[in-house]
Design a protein around this motif. Structure first.
Motif, mmCIF file in Angstrom:
data_model
loop_
_atom_site.group_PDB
_atom_site.id
_atom_site.type_symbol
_atom_site.label_atom_id
_atom_site.label_comp_id
_atom_site.label_asym_id
_atom_site.label_seq_id
_atom_site.Cartn_x
_atom_site.Cartn_y
_atom_site.Cartn_z
ATOM 1 N N GLN A 1 51.618 65.726 -204.560
ATOM 2 C CA GLN A 1 52.885 66.439 -204.703
ATOM 3 C C GLN A 1 52.703 67.917 -205.033
ATOM 4 O OE1 GLN A 1 56.047 65.200 -204.195
ATOM 5 N NE2 GLN A 1 54.979 63.395 -203.419
ATOM 6 N N ARG A 2 51.484 68.304 -205.374
ATOM 7 C CA ARG A 2 51.258 69.666 -205.859
ATOM 8 C C ARG A 2 51.517 70.725 -204.791
ATOM 9 N NH1 ARG A 2 45.783 67.971 -209.168
ATOM 10 N NH2 ARG A 2 46.882 66.922 -210.892
ATOM 11 N N ALA A 3 51.078 70.466 -203.577
ATOM 12 C CA ALA A 3 51.297 71.440 -202.502
ATOM 13 C C ALA A 3 52.786 71.658 -202.264
ATOM 14 C CB ALA A 3 50.611 70.973 -201.227
ATOM 15 N N ARG A 4 53.557 70.589 -202.291
ATOM 16 C CA ARG A 4 55.005 70.704 -202.066
ATOM 17 C C ARG A 4 55.666 71.510 -203.185
ATOM 18 N NH1 ARG A 4 59.100 68.446 -199.222
ATOM 19 N NH2 ARG A 4 61.103 68.206 -200.280
ATOM 20 N N LEU A 5 55.206 71.310 -204.421
ATOM 21 C CA LEU A 5 55.775 72.037 -205.548
ATOM 22 C C LEU A 5 55.525 73.541 -205.424
ATOM 23 C CD1 LEU A 5 54.803 69.661 -208.492
ATOM 24 C CD2 LEU A 5 57.118 70.143 -207.672
ATOM 25 N N PHE A 6 54.390 73.910 -204.858
ATOM 26 C CA PHE A 6 54.070 75.335 -204.704
ATOM 27 C C PHE A 6 54.720 75.937 -203.459
ATOM 28 C CE2 PHE A 6 51.482 78.765 -202.945
ATOM 29 C CZ PHE A 6 51.478 79.655 -204.010
ATOM 30 N N TRP A 7 54.582 75.272 -202.328
ATOM 31 C CA TRP A 7 55.055 75.839 -201.067
ATOM 32 C C TRP A 7 56.543 75.601 -200.843
ATOM 33 C CZ3 TRP A 7 51.845 79.086 -198.804
ATOM 34 C CH2 TRP A 7 50.476 78.937 -199.004
ATOM 35 N N GLY A 8 57.075 74.502 -201.373
ATOM 36 C CA GLY A 8 58.470 74.184 -201.130
ATOM 37 C C GLY A 8 58.765 74.033 -199.649
ATOM 38 N N GLU A 9 59.995 74.345 -199.275
ATOM 39 C CA GLU A 9 60.395 74.303 -197.864
ATOM 40 C C GLU A 9 60.761 75.679 -197.318
ATOM 41 O OE1 GLU A 9 63.578 71.546 -197.625
ATOM 42 O OE2 GLU A 9 62.348 69.777 -198.080
ATOM 43 N N THR A 10 60.821 76.678 -198.188
ATOM 44 C CA THR A 10 61.333 77.985 -197.749
ATOM 45 C C THR A 10 60.389 79.133 -198.092
ATOM 46 O OG1 THR A 10 62.550 78.293 -199.830
ATOM 47 C CG2 THR A 10 63.712 77.189 -198.038
ATOM 48 N N TRP A 11 59.100 78.846 -198.268
ATOM 49 C CA TRP A 11 58.172 79.904 -198.675
ATOM 50 C C TRP A 11 58.070 81.012 -197.640
ATOM 51 C CZ3 TRP A 11 53.820 81.089 -195.810
ATOM 52 C CH2 TRP A 11 53.422 80.159 -194.840
ATOM 53 N N ARG A 12 58.330 80.684 -196.378
ATOM 54 C CA ARG A 12 58.227 81.702 -195.325
ATOM 55 C C ARG A 12 59.333 82.754 -195.425
ATOM 56 N NH1 ARG A 12 56.973 76.879 -192.867
ATOM 57 N NH2 ARG A 12 54.954 76.770 -191.780
ATOM 58 N N THR A 13 60.453 82.395 -196.002
ATOM 59 C CA THR A 13 61.604 83.303 -196.004
ATOM 60 C C THR A 13 62.042 83.746 -197.397
ATOM 61 O OG1 THR A 13 63.123 81.397 -196.006
ATOM 62 C CG2 THR A 13 62.505 82.325 -193.865
ATOM 63 N N CYS A 14 61.693 83.002 -198.431
ATOM 64 C CA CYS A 14 62.224 83.261 -199.778
ATOM 65 C C CYS A 14 61.977 84.700 -200.231
ATOM 66 C CB CYS A 14 61.607 82.279 -200.770
ATOM 67 S SG CYS A 14 62.056 82.612 -202.499
ATOM 68 N N SER A 15 60.738 85.118 -200.253
ATOM 69 C CA SER A 15 60.403 86.450 -200.763
ATOM 70 C C SER A 15 61.058 87.546 -199.930
ATOM 71 C CB SER A 15 58.882 86.640 -200.780
ATOM 72 O OG SER A 15 58.267 85.666 -201.595
ATOM 73 N N LEU A 16 61.091 87.355 -198.619
ATOM 74 C CA LEU A 16 61.689 88.365 -197.743
ATOM 75 C C LEU A 16 63.194 88.450 -197.946
ATOM 76 C CD1 LEU A 16 59.714 87.696 -194.427
ATOM 77 C CD2 LEU A 16 59.374 89.556 -196.074
ATOM 78 N N LEU A 17 63.839 87.305 -198.174
ATOM 79 C CA LEU A 17 65.283 87.321 -198.410
ATOM 80 C C LEU A 17 65.615 88.013 -199.730
ATOM 81 C CD1 LEU A 17 66.270 83.749 -197.168
ATOM 82 C CD2 LEU A 17 66.883 85.940 -196.124
ATOM 83 N N ILE A 18 64.826 87.746 -200.753
ATOM 84 C CA ILE A 18 65.046 88.428 -202.029
ATOM 85 C C ILE A 18 64.877 89.939 -201.855
ATOM 86 C CG2 ILE A 18 64.073 88.786 -204.344
ATOM 87 C CD1 ILE A 18 63.489 85.781 -204.421
ATOM 88 N N ALA A 19 63.813 90.335 -201.163
ATOM 89 C CA ALA A 19 63.580 91.764 -200.925
ATOM 90 C C ALA A 19 64.718 92.377 -200.121
ATOM 91 C CB ALA A 19 62.245 91.957 -200.212
ATOM 92 N N GLY A 20 65.207 91.658 -199.115
ATOM 93 C CA GLY A 20 66.307 92.173 -198.303
ATOM 94 C C GLY A 20 67.596 92.324 -199.089
ATOM 95 N N LEU A 21 67.910 91.315 -199.909
ATOM 96 C CA LEU A 21 69.121 91.378 -200.714
ATOM 97 C C LEU A 21 69.044 92.460 -201.782
ATOM 98 C CD1 LEU A 21 69.784 87.545 -201.218
ATOM 99 C CD2 LEU A 21 71.177 89.137 -199.869
ATOM 100 N N SER A 22 67.847 92.891 -202.109
ATOM 101 C CA SER A 22 67.685 93.909 -203.156
ATOM 102 C C SER A 22 68.037 95.312 -202.683
ATOM 103 C CB SER A 22 66.243 93.906 -203.676
ATOM 104 O OG SER A 22 65.346 94.504 -202.737
#
Length: 213
Positions: free
Chosen positions: A117-138
């Protein structure tokens, strides 16, 4: 009088942070920018359907408290970096404390989780977009904070730009919590912070240009 002399006199006198009109204008400007980011999220991404149910879960509360703490730390950093000669020694500590606490929670979560379960806890389902969306909304918040800091004549322009970007990223992360399906501490500790570091890095690059008067 030369412009450089005017700037030096302005810096020596320091900004009038207690002027009610100026405080009100700055608060209104940044508040409007946060509202713009929120509207962008609602229009482009939407609110997660189970928000009311998940909002009561301790892990969700931890995530919101974490990003809110970074907003507060960033706000303090921006205020100090806007003042010529302000003491900066404690600023890294203010930002590091919430990050280290969340990192500790992430490590504990991974340690207690089953290996598969460890990989899922780290990567989740949205790792490809999460950081970019936060940066965009900022971005709207980033512009507003830069405007406020520029009016206060900061002297450490790269650090001030980085603080503006980081604070904008943390503020956008709070907004993004309305949509994000991820609540695991390992995911938040890495991908959310990465989303804040993107505008912080941009701020460090453009600070000398955007904040120079």
């Amino acid at each position: 009088m030369k412009k450089t002399d005017q700037l030096n006199n302005r810096r020596a006198a320091g900004p009038d942070l207690n002027a009610p009109q100026q405080v009100w204008q700055n608060t209104l400007l940044i508040g409007a920018a946060v509202l713009v980011s929120t509207v962008l999220l609602l229009v482009l991404l939407g609110v997660r359907q189970d928000l009311l149910a998940v909002a009561a879960q301790p892990v969700f509360v931890l995530k919101v408290v974490f990003v809110a703490a970074l907003v507060l730390s960033g706000k303090i950093a921006c205020k100090h970096l806007s003042l010529p000669g302000a003491r900066l020694a404690m600023l890294p500590v203010l930002i590091a404390i919430p990050v280290l606490i969340m990192a500790g929670m992430a490590l504990l979560t991974l340690t207690e989780a089953a290996p598969d379960q460890r990989a899922r806890l780290f990567w989740g389902e949205t790792w490809r977009t999460c950081s970019l969306l936060i940066a965009g909304l900022s971005l709207p918040i980033f512009v507003a904070i830069l405007k406020v800091m520029r009016d206060r004549a900061p002297t450490r322009l790269r650090l001030a730009g980085a603080a503006a970007g980081f604070t904008a990223g943390a503020s956008a992360a709070v907004v993004y919590c309305l949509h994000c399906p991820e609540i695991a501490a390992p995911f938040v500790a890495f991908w959310y912070v990465l989303g804040m570091l993107i505008p912080a890095s941009i701020g460090a690059l453009i600070g000398p240009l955007a904040l120079r008067r």
